[in-house]
Design a protein around this motif. Structure first.
Motif, PDB file in Angstrom:
ATOM      1  N   ILE A  99      10.024 -37.901  34.302  1.00  0.00           N
ATOM      2  CA  ILE A  99       9.080 -38.444  33.309  1.00  0.00           C
ATOM      3  C   ILE A  99       9.570 -39.793  32.788  1.00  0.00           C
ATOM      4  O   ILE A  99       8.810 -40.772  32.728  1.00  0.00           O
ATOM      5  CB  ILE A  99       8.869 -37.447  32.138  1.00  0.00           C
ATOM      6  N   VAL A 100      10.832 -39.871  32.408  1.00  0.00           N
ATOM      7  CA  VAL A 100      11.376 -41.134  31.893  1.00  0.00           C
ATOM      8  C   VAL A 100      11.253 -42.226  32.948  1.00  0.00           C
ATOM      9  O   VAL A 100      10.877 -43.368  32.640  1.00  0.00           O
ATOM     10  CB  VAL A 100      12.837 -40.947  31.422  1.00  0.00           C
ATOM     11  N   HIS A 101      11.525 -41.888  34.185  1.00  0.00           N
ATOM     12  CA  HIS A 101      11.426 -42.857  35.275  1.00  0.00           C
ATOM     13  C   HIS A 101       9.982 -43.362  35.424  1.00  0.00           C
ATOM     14  O   HIS A 101       9.752 -44.577  35.500  1.00  0.00           O
ATOM     15  CB  HIS A 101      11.902 -42.190  36.571  1.00  0.00           C
ATOM     16  N   GLU A 102       9.031 -42.454  35.444  1.00  0.00           N
ATOM     17  CA  GLU A 102       7.635 -42.860  35.614  1.00  0.00           C
ATOM     18  C   GLU A 102       7.103 -43.603  34.387  1.00  0.00           C
ATOM     19  O   GLU A 102       6.318 -44.539  34.517  1.00  0.00           O
ATOM     20  CB  GLU A 102       6.757 -41.664  35.975  1.00  0.00           C
ATOM     21  N   VAL A 103       7.529 -43.206  33.203  1.00  0.00           N
ATOM     22  CA  VAL A 103       7.160 -43.952  31.991  1.00  0.00           C
ATOM     23  C   VAL A 103       7.738 -45.360  32.069  1.00  0.00           C
ATOM     24  O   VAL A 103       7.095 -46.332  31.648  1.00  0.00           O
ATOM     25  CB  VAL A 103       7.628 -43.198  30.718  1.00  0.00           C
ATOM     26  N   GLY A 104       8.919 -45.492  32.642  1.00  0.00           N
ATOM     27  CA  GLY A 104       9.493 -46.822  32.851  1.00  0.00           C
ATOM     28  C   GLY A 104       8.579 -47.698  33.684  1.00  0.00           C
ATOM     29  O   GLY A 104       8.385 -48.882  33.387  1.00  0.00           O
ATOM     30  N   HIS A 105       7.974 -47.129  34.716  1.00  0.00           N
ATOM     31  CA  HIS A 105       7.017 -47.897  35.526  1.00  0.00           C
ATOM     32  C   HIS A 105       5.797 -48.296  34.686  1.00  0.00           C
ATOM     33  O   HIS A 105       5.259 -49.390  34.855  1.00  0.00           O
ATOM     34  CB  HIS A 105       6.559 -47.101  36.749  1.00  0.00           C
ATOM     35  N   HIS A 106       5.380 -47.416  33.782  1.00  0.00           N
ATOM     36  CA  HIS A 106       4.247 -47.742  32.902  1.00  0.00           C
ATOM     37  C   HIS A 106       4.559 -48.985  32.067  1.00  0.00           C
ATOM     38  O   HIS A 106       3.665 -49.777  31.765  1.00  0.00           O
ATOM     39  CB  HIS A 106       3.934 -46.553  31.993  1.00  0.00           C
ATOM     40  N   PHE A 107       5.817 -49.154  31.708  1.00  0.00           N
ATOM     41  CA  PHE A 107       6.208 -50.312  30.919  1.00  0.00           C
ATOM     42  C   PHE A 107       6.648 -51.486  31.785  1.00  0.00           C
ATOM     43  O   PHE A 107       7.192 -52.469  31.282  1.00  0.00           O
ATOM     44  CB  PHE A 107       7.288 -49.920  29.908  1.00  0.00           C
ATOM     45  N   TYR A 124       3.854 -43.011  39.301  1.00  0.00           N
ATOM     46  CA  TYR A 124       3.027 -43.710  38.313  1.00  0.00           C
ATOM     47  C   TYR A 124       1.977 -44.495  39.077  1.00  0.00           C
ATOM     48  O   TYR A 124       2.288 -45.223  40.027  1.00  0.00           O
ATOM     49  CB  TYR A 124       3.876 -44.674  37.474  1.00  0.00           C
ATOM     50  N   HIS A 125       0.734 -44.351  38.661  1.00  0.00           N
ATOM     51  CA  HIS A 125      -0.353 -45.108  39.261  1.00  0.00           C
ATOM     52  C   HIS A 125      -1.156 -45.744  38.133  1.00  0.00           C
ATOM     53  O   HIS A 125      -1.688 -45.044  37.270  1.00  0.00           O
ATOM     54  CB  HIS A 125      -1.257 -44.198  40.098  1.00  0.00           C
ATOM     55  N   GLY A 126      -1.190 -47.064  38.137  1.00  0.00           N
ATOM     56  CA  GLY A 126      -1.962 -47.760  37.120  1.00  0.00           C
ATOM     57  C   GLY A 126      -1.435 -49.155  36.897  1.00  0.00           C
ATOM     58  O   GLY A 126      -0.494 -49.600  37.558  1.00  0.00           O
ATOM     59  N   LEU A 127      -2.038 -49.812  35.955  1.00  0.00           N
ATOM     60  CA  LEU A 127      -1.629 -51.153  35.582  1.00  0.00           C
ATOM     61  C   LEU A 127      -0.568 -51.034  34.494  1.00  0.00           C
ATOM     62  O   LEU A 127      -0.823 -50.416  33.455  1.00  0.00           O
ATOM     63  CB  LEU A 127      -2.845 -51.934  35.067  1.00  0.00           C
ATOM     64  N   PRO A 128       0.632 -51.591  34.717  1.00  0.00           N
ATOM     65  CA  PRO A 128       1.673 -51.486  33.696  1.00  0.00           C
ATOM     66  C   PRO A 128       1.197 -52.035  32.353  1.00  0.00           C
ATOM     67  O   PRO A 128       0.382 -52.964  32.284  1.00  0.00           O
ATOM     68  CB  PRO A 128       2.822 -52.325  34.262  1.00  0.00           C
ATOM     69  N   PHE A 129       1.723 -51.451  31.301  1.00  0.00           N
ATOM     70  CA  PHE A 129       1.316 -51.756  29.932  1.00  0.00           C
ATOM     71  C   PHE A 129       1.305 -53.263  29.639  1.00  0.00           C
ATOM     72  O   PHE A 129       0.350 -53.781  29.072  1.00  0.00           O
ATOM     73  CB  PHE A 129       2.242 -51.019  28.953  1.00  0.00           C
ATOM     74  N   GLY A 130       2.315 -53.981  30.041  1.00  0.00           N
ATOM     75  CA  GLY A 130       2.429 -55.407  29.751  1.00  0.00           C
ATOM     76  C   GLY A 130       1.451 -56.277  30.527  1.00  0.00           C
ATOM     77  O   GLY A 130       1.300 -57.455  30.218  1.00  0.00           O
ATOM     78  N   GLN A 131       0.778 -55.721  31.501  1.00  0.00           N
ATOM     79  CA  GLN A 131      -0.178 -56.482  32.310  1.00  0.00           C
ATOM     80  C   GLN A 131      -1.624 -56.218  31.910  1.00  0.00           C
ATOM     81  O   GLN A 131      -2.544 -56.774  32.503  1.00  0.00           O
ATOM     82  CB  GLN A 131       0.016 -56.164  33.788  1.00  0.00           C
ATOM     83  N   ARG A 132      -1.823 -55.398  30.912  1.00  0.00           N
ATOM     84  CA  ARG A 132      -3.182 -55.074  30.480  1.00  0.00           C
ATOM     85  C   ARG A 132      -3.753 -56.194  29.628  1.00  0.00           C
ATOM     86  O   ARG A 132      -3.036 -56.945  29.003  1.00  0.00           O
ATOM     87  CB  ARG A 132      -3.181 -53.775  29.679  1.00  0.00           C
ATOM     88  N   SER A 133      -5.050 -56.247  29.593  1.00  0.00           N
ATOM     89  CA  SER A 133      -5.735 -57.281  28.831  1.00  0.00           C
ATOM     90  C   SER A 133      -6.930 -56.660  28.116  1.00  0.00           C
ATOM     91  O   SER A 133      -7.511 -55.683  28.598  1.00  0.00           O
ATOM     92  CB  SER A 133      -6.224 -58.380  29.791  1.00  0.00           C
ATOM     93  N   ILE A 134      -7.301 -57.248  27.000  1.00  0.00           N
ATOM     94  CA  ILE A 134      -8.495 -56.765  26.313  1.00  0.00           C
ATOM     95  C   ILE A 134      -9.739 -57.023  27.149  1.00  0.00           C
ATOM     96  O   ILE A 134     -10.783 -56.436  26.919  1.00  0.00           O
ATOM     97  CB  ILE A 134      -8.661 -57.397  24.913  1.00  0.00           C
ATOM     98  N   TRP A 135      -9.614 -57.913  28.144  1.00  0.00           N
ATOM     99  CA  TRP A 135     -10.750 -58.244  28.999  1.00  0.00           C
ATOM    100  C   TRP A 135     -10.908 -57.266  30.160  1.00  0.00           C
ATOM    101  O   TRP A 135     -11.890 -57.315  30.877  1.00  0.00           O
ATOM    102  CB  TRP A 135     -10.601 -59.668  29.534  1.00  0.00           C
ATOM    103  N   SER A 136      -9.913 -56.400  30.323  1.00  0.00           N
ATOM    104  CA  SER A 136      -9.988 -55.388  31.387  1.00  0.00           C
ATOM    105  C   SER A 136     -10.792 -54.205  30.874  1.00  0.00           C
ATOM    106  O   SER A 136     -10.307 -53.410  30.085  1.00  0.00           O
ATOM    107  CB  SER A 136      -8.591 -54.917  31.785  1.00  0.00           C
ATOM    108  N   THR A 137     -12.015 -54.119  31.314  1.00  0.00           N
ATOM    109  CA  THR A 137     -12.838 -52.990  30.905  1.00  0.00           C
ATOM    110  C   THR A 137     -13.237 -52.205  32.135  1.00  0.00           C
ATOM    111  O   THR A 137     -13.340 -52.741  33.233  1.00  0.00           O
ATOM    112  CB  THR A 137     -14.110 -53.462  30.175  1.00  0.00           C
ATOM    113  N   GLY A 138     -13.438 -50.955  31.953  1.00  0.00           N
ATOM    114  CA  GLY A 138     -13.845 -50.107  33.056  1.00  0.00           C
ATOM    115  C   GLY A 138     -12.712 -49.666  33.964  1.00  0.00           C
ATOM    116  O   GLY A 138     -12.952 -49.017  34.973  1.00  0.00           O
ATOM    117  N   ASP A 139     -11.477 -50.057  33.628  1.00  0.00           N
ATOM    118  CA  ASP A 139     -10.341 -49.613  34.435  1.00  0.00           C
ATOM    119  C   ASP A 139     -10.114 -48.126  34.226  1.00  0.00           C
ATOM    120  O   ASP A 139     -10.289 -47.604  33.125  1.00  0.00           O
ATOM    121  CB  ASP A 139      -9.060 -50.361  34.037  1.00  0.00           C
ATOM    122  N   LEU A 140      -9.715 -47.455  35.290  1.00  0.00           N
ATOM    123  CA  LEU A 140      -9.331 -46.055  35.169  1.00  0.00           C
ATOM    124  C   LEU A 140      -8.025 -45.965  34.393  1.00  0.00           C
ATOM    125  O   LEU A 140      -7.213 -46.898  34.411  1.00  0.00           O
ATOM    126  CB  LEU A 140      -9.165 -45.438  36.558  1.00  0.00           C
TER     127      LEU A 140
END
Length: 133
Positions: free
Chosen positions: A110-118, A64-80
């Motif tokens: 998949i379940v493991h990587e989705v876990g990282h997303h959360f 998993y590569h990215g910002l976890p779901f709980g760390q996202r913000s409406i102010w984060s724009t332009g993120d991949l």
């Protein structure tokens, strides 16, 4: 699908198994995966391996590569978008060694990587898996 798909184990076959795994997740989780990109490639590249402290490309089944779901913000724009990568050759090698169904192995990854997303850590996921036993 059964393990006969392993005989046609190209990236498209692994992708079909991954889509099936995602489709089987509870709707409340799937709703937060709409912007996640899923991809299949033969191996992790050197940058991916370094990111998780590995040097052996056979040792990494998914990432998993990215910002976890709980760390996202409406102010984060332009993120991949977040990306979940599956690595076909290590998956097939693990499938052959473990003797589990390819579908079950892909679902597990998949379940493991989705876990990282959360935002779950590997330790969190191991505790959850062990509680189910």
């Amino acid at each position: 699908m059964t393990d006969r798909i392993a005989h046609t184990s190209d990236a498209a076959a692994i992708e079909r198994l991954a889509r099936k795994a995602v489709d089987q997740l509870p709707a409340k989780f799937r709703a937060h995966l709409e912007d996640v990109v899923f991809r299949v490639q033969d191996f992790a590249d050197s940058e991916m391996l370094r990111a998780v402290g590995l040097s052996n490309p056979w040792a990494l089944l998914g990432l998993y590569h990215g910002l976890p779901f709980g760390q996202r913000s409406i102010w984060s724009t332009g993120d991949l978008p977040s990306v979940i990568s599956l690595f076909r050759r290590p998956l097939l090698d693990e499938w052959r060694r473990q003797g589990v169904s390819l579908e079950d192995l892909v679902t597990h990854v998949i379940v493991h990587e989705v876990g990282h997303h959360f935002g779950l850590s590997d330790e969190d996921m191991h505790m959850i898996e062990n509680d189910g036993e």
